[in-house]
Design an enzyme around this catalytic site. Structure first.
Site: not given
Length: 235
Positions: A134, A141, A203, A206
């Site tokens: 990030h 996200d 995830e 993500h």
């Protein structure tokens, strides 16, 4: 180090730009800002220009499949100082949820909890060769919002420290609700990948484009190719 940290970075210099939030669903105030995350003059709703263009493309793909649904942006650009804040916050929450006291943790307990935290959270590294995804402005996200404005149920919340965060957790269940969760995750992944993103294997929420994880996933799927990252750490 994560496996994707082996991928070299050739920074392209593409700027961070504001996400046109009117095109998406957004939670206000920002989830991490509500917790006190120190963004300072930086906005969490920024990404590299190419990612903004690709997010808009993903939203357009979604509209073709589910008219009036929108991609909800949960988090985007994250300075390393915010990454550190959230890692520390998550550790403290994990300690609290276990009914423990941080000052009384044994070395084994502390190690076990940190291992759980780092299954989800990238290390807040300041090494230019191992940036948190990030912090490159090349990861986002996201989830989905339906035509009524309700967040679509994905079977687990974003950032949950459990196996339910794995994208295919519900894939083999024959329970109707579980199949719906899996279908919702597949829809999200489908529209994002059509726009060029790659999903984090651990995830469901993500996605990245142009960072080390994105390049590593390309190389895993195509061993004869040699993708490199074009985005490195910004702050």
């Amino acid at each position: 180090m994560r496996p994707y940290h082996q991928v070299p970075i050739q920074e392209c210099g593409e700027p961070l730009v504001a996400i046109p939030l009117e095109l998406f669903a957004v939670e206000f105030p920002h989830p991490y800002e509500k917790l006190g995350a120190p963004y300072g003059e930086h906005s969490p709703y920024f990404l590299r220009q190419s990612l903004v263009d690709s997010l808009i493309a993903a939203q357009n793909y979604l509209q073709l499949l589910r008219p009036d649904w929108r991609i909800q942006i949960f988090d985007a650009y994250r300075p390393v100082v915010v990454q550190q804040f959230m890692v520390d916050y998550t550790f403290a929450e994990a300690v609290r949820e276990r009914g423990l006291v941080e000052a009384e943790l044994s070395a084994t307990q502390r190690q076990e909890i940190w291992q759980e935290v780092y299954k989800i959270w990238a290390e807040p590294s300041l090494d230019e060769k191992t940036p948190p995804p990030h912090s490159t402005g090349a990861a986002v996200d996201v989830t989905l919002v339906d035509e009524t404005g309700e967040v679509v149920n994905m079977g687990s919340p974003i950032d949950e420290l459990s196996e339910r965060s794995l994208p295919d957790y519900y894939a083999i269940s024959d329970i109707p609700e579980a199949q719906q969760y899996h279908g919702n995750r597949l829809l999200l992944c489908d529209v994002m990948e059509k726009a060029g993103f790659k999903r984090n294997p651990r995830e469901w929420w993500h996605f990245s484009l142009g960072d080390q994880m994105w390049a590593w996933l390309h190389n895993q799927a195509n061993p004869d190719q040699n993708f490199v990252a074009r985005y490195g750490r910004l702050v």
